[in-house]
Motif scaffolding. Sequence first.
Motif, PDB file in Angstrom:
ATOM      1  N   VAL A   1       0.856  -1.183   0.000  1.00  0.00           N
ATOM      2  CA  VAL A   1       0.000   0.000   0.000  1.00  0.00           C
ATOM      3  C   VAL A   1       0.895   1.237   0.000  1.00  0.00           C
ATOM      4  CG1 VAL A   1      -1.882  -1.140   1.223  1.00  0.00           C
ATOM      5  CG2 VAL A   1      -0.118   0.056   2.526  1.00  0.00           C
ATOM      6  N   GLU A   2       0.268   2.412  -0.132  1.00  0.00           N
ATOM      7  CA  GLU A   2       0.987   3.663   0.010  1.00  0.00           C
ATOM      8  C   GLU A   2       0.526   4.376   1.277  1.00  0.00           C
ATOM      9  OE1 GLU A   2       2.336   6.024  -3.745  1.00  0.00           O
ATOM     10  OE2 GLU A   2       0.301   5.297  -4.107  1.00  0.00           O
ATOM     11  N   LEU A   3       1.465   4.810   2.086  1.00  0.00           N
ATOM     12  CA  LEU A   3       1.157   5.591   3.280  1.00  0.00           C
ATOM     13  C   LEU A   3       1.371   7.065   2.977  1.00  0.00           C
ATOM     14  CD1 LEU A   3       3.077   3.526   6.004  1.00  0.00           C
ATOM     15  CD2 LEU A   3       0.722   3.221   5.211  1.00  0.00           C
ATOM     16  N   GLU A   4       0.419   7.891   3.360  1.00  0.00           N
ATOM     17  CA  GLU A   4       0.544   9.335   3.175  1.00  0.00           C
ATOM     18  C   GLU A   4       0.532  10.020   4.536  1.00  0.00           C
ATOM     19  OE1 GLU A   4      -1.789  13.168   1.209  1.00  0.00           O
ATOM     20  OE2 GLU A   4      -2.484  11.140   0.796  1.00  0.00           O
ATOM     21  N   LEU A   5       1.619  10.732   4.834  1.00  0.00           N
ATOM     22  CA  LEU A   5       1.721  11.535   6.052  1.00  0.00           C
ATOM     23  C   LEU A   5       2.288  12.892   5.671  1.00  0.00           C
ATOM     24  CD1 LEU A   5       2.741   8.406   6.915  1.00  0.00           C
ATOM     25  CD2 LEU A   5       2.750   9.483   9.152  1.00  0.00           C
ATOM     26  N   ALA A   6       1.589  13.945   6.070  1.00  0.00           N
ATOM     27  CA  ALA A   6       2.050  15.313   5.810  1.00  0.00           C
ATOM     28  C   ALA A   6       2.420  15.502   4.343  1.00  0.00           C
ATOM     29  CB  ALA A   6       3.226  15.645   6.716  1.00  0.00           C
ATOM     30  N   LEU A   7       1.570  14.979   3.456  1.00  0.00           N
ATOM     31  CA  LEU A   7       1.693  15.147   2.008  1.00  0.00           C
ATOM     32  C   LEU A   7       2.841  14.348   1.386  1.00  0.00           C
ATOM     33  CD1 LEU A   7       0.946  18.992   1.670  1.00  0.00           C
ATOM     34  CD2 LEU A   7      -0.656  17.057   1.584  1.00  0.00           C
ATOM     35  N   GLU A   8       3.561  13.585   2.185  1.00  0.00           N
ATOM     36  CA  GLU A   8       4.598  12.696   1.669  1.00  0.00           C
ATOM     37  C   GLU A   8       4.032  11.281   1.576  1.00  0.00           C
ATOM     38  OE1 GLU A   8       7.612  13.485   0.646  1.00  0.00           O
ATOM     39  OE2 GLU A   8       7.604  15.594   1.250  1.00  0.00           O
ATOM     40  N   ARG A   9       4.478  10.543   0.550  1.00  0.00           N
ATOM     41  CA  ARG A   9       3.984   9.179   0.359  1.00  0.00           C
ATOM     42  C   ARG A   9       5.139   8.176   0.414  1.00  0.00           C
ATOM     43  NH1 ARG A   9      -1.194   8.376  -3.554  1.00  0.00           N
ATOM     44  NH2 ARG A   9      -2.426  10.161  -2.871  1.00  0.00           N
ATOM     45  N   TYR A  10       4.835   7.006   1.000  1.00  0.00           N
ATOM     46  CA  TYR A  10       5.831   5.956   1.158  1.00  0.00           C
ATOM     47  C   TYR A  10       5.150   4.616   0.903  1.00  0.00           C
ATOM     48  CZ  TYR A  10       7.846   9.706   4.036  1.00  0.00           C
ATOM     49  OH  TYR A  10       8.306  10.915   4.504  1.00  0.00           O
ATOM     50  N   TYR A  11       5.873   3.694   0.249  1.00  0.00           N
ATOM     51  CA  TYR A  11       5.350   2.341   0.087  1.00  0.00           C
ATOM     52  C   TYR A  11       5.544   1.557   1.374  1.00  0.00           C
ATOM     53  CZ  TYR A  11       4.885   3.000  -4.956  1.00  0.00           C
ATOM     54  OH  TYR A  11       4.505   3.453  -6.200  1.00  0.00           O
ATOM     55  N   ALA A  12       4.551   0.750   1.705  1.00  0.00           N
ATOM     56  CA  ALA A  12       4.626  -0.121   2.879  1.00  0.00           C
ATOM     57  C   ALA A  12       3.986  -1.456   2.534  1.00  0.00           C
ATOM     58  CB  ALA A  12       3.918   0.501   4.071  1.00  0.00           C
ATOM     59  N   THR A  13       4.435  -2.505   3.216  1.00  0.00           N
ATOM     60  CA  THR A  13       3.926  -3.851   2.975  1.00  0.00           C
ATOM     61  C   THR A  13       3.306  -4.399   4.250  1.00  0.00           C
ATOM     62  OG1 THR A  13       5.642  -4.249   1.318  1.00  0.00           O
ATOM     63  CG2 THR A  13       4.522  -6.186   2.227  1.00  0.00           C
ATOM     64  N   ALA A  14       2.143  -4.991   4.118  1.00  0.00           N
ATOM     65  CA  ALA A  14       1.533  -5.665   5.265  1.00  0.00           C
ATOM     66  C   ALA A  14       2.333  -6.918   5.580  1.00  0.00           C
ATOM     67  CB  ALA A  14       0.086  -6.025   4.965  1.00  0.00           C
ATOM     68  N   ALA A  15       2.688  -7.091   6.858  1.00  0.00           N
ATOM     69  CA  ALA A  15       3.537  -8.217   7.256  1.00  0.00           C
ATOM     70  C   ALA A  15       3.061  -8.780   8.584  1.00  0.00           C
ATOM     71  CB  ALA A  15       4.992  -7.771   7.367  1.00  0.00           C
ATOM     72  N   ARG A  16       3.363 -10.049   8.817  1.00  0.00           N
ATOM     73  CA  ARG A  16       3.028 -10.681  10.101  1.00  0.00           C
ATOM     74  C   ARG A  16       4.081 -10.371  11.157  1.00  0.00           C
ATOM     75  NH1 ARG A  16       1.535 -14.719   6.361  1.00  0.00           N
ATOM     76  NH2 ARG A  16      -0.687 -15.238   6.434  1.00  0.00           N
TER      77      ARG A  16
END
Length: 268
Positions: free
Chosen positions: A205-220
């Motif tokens: 997914v993409e995380l958006e914080l303070a107008l910046e975006r970062y890719y992140a992966t769901a993990a166990r």
Amino acid sequence: MVITFLSDFGLQDDFVGTCHGVMKRIAPGTEIIDITHGIPPQQVLQGSLVLSNTLPYMPVGVHLAVVDPGVGSHRRPLALRTADGRLLVGPDNGLLLPAAETLGGVDEAHELANPEYALESVSRTFHGRDLFSPAAAHLSLGVPLGDLGPPIDMQELVRLDVPAAEVGQNRIRATVLYVDHFGNMQLNLKRAHLEEAGVLPGVTVELELALERYYATAARTFADARAGDIILYEDSYGNIAIAISGGSAAALFGANANEEVRIHLRTP
């Protein structure tokens, strides 16, 4: 009986030690367990979350919690009895209620108003020492809850406004509730929120914080990610958190509690 103790006092000053001394002078045989004194200053919501998360793992006893930005105002000092027989002591600012509800709800609530169970002189700014610690110590010795002061209508207890997550077709809107020592960012999300949005382990997914975006992966687990990867995972208390494998998510994002996080779902 055990007394547990949580606060935002920190450990650099004498506040925690002084409260310990007050309790030990009244109840010298009582064991005191410090849950944490590292709650960010005056952050009642964060204190309430940690208290709610940790009390189920504590021995049944008296649970003292002091995060009290309203000390000296008209907010009431109180003690509660939960459905499972625990006693909670602290300010009536919402700090105690999430934990009490986790433990089955509030059976009884009383205002701390009897001077026999407080220090002789009660300051306007240190109720943790002068009011809450003595009350907790006396309760640990078996003083009846009702002796500490008059009953309070449970409907009048102050409740916190905990933000709710919003799950949509293309994104999830969440809030950072707590940042731990490692920089992991606990969100107001549960596994069911991610499953509802189709975010299962391995999904990016993409995380958006303070107008910046970062890719992140769901993990166990952290082992599912490479060093430096941003992950969404279910923490040990059942909350969804953002972390960096081998690093600090909060430092990367410059994020603090109460900040909004948008999780953009990758659709075909």
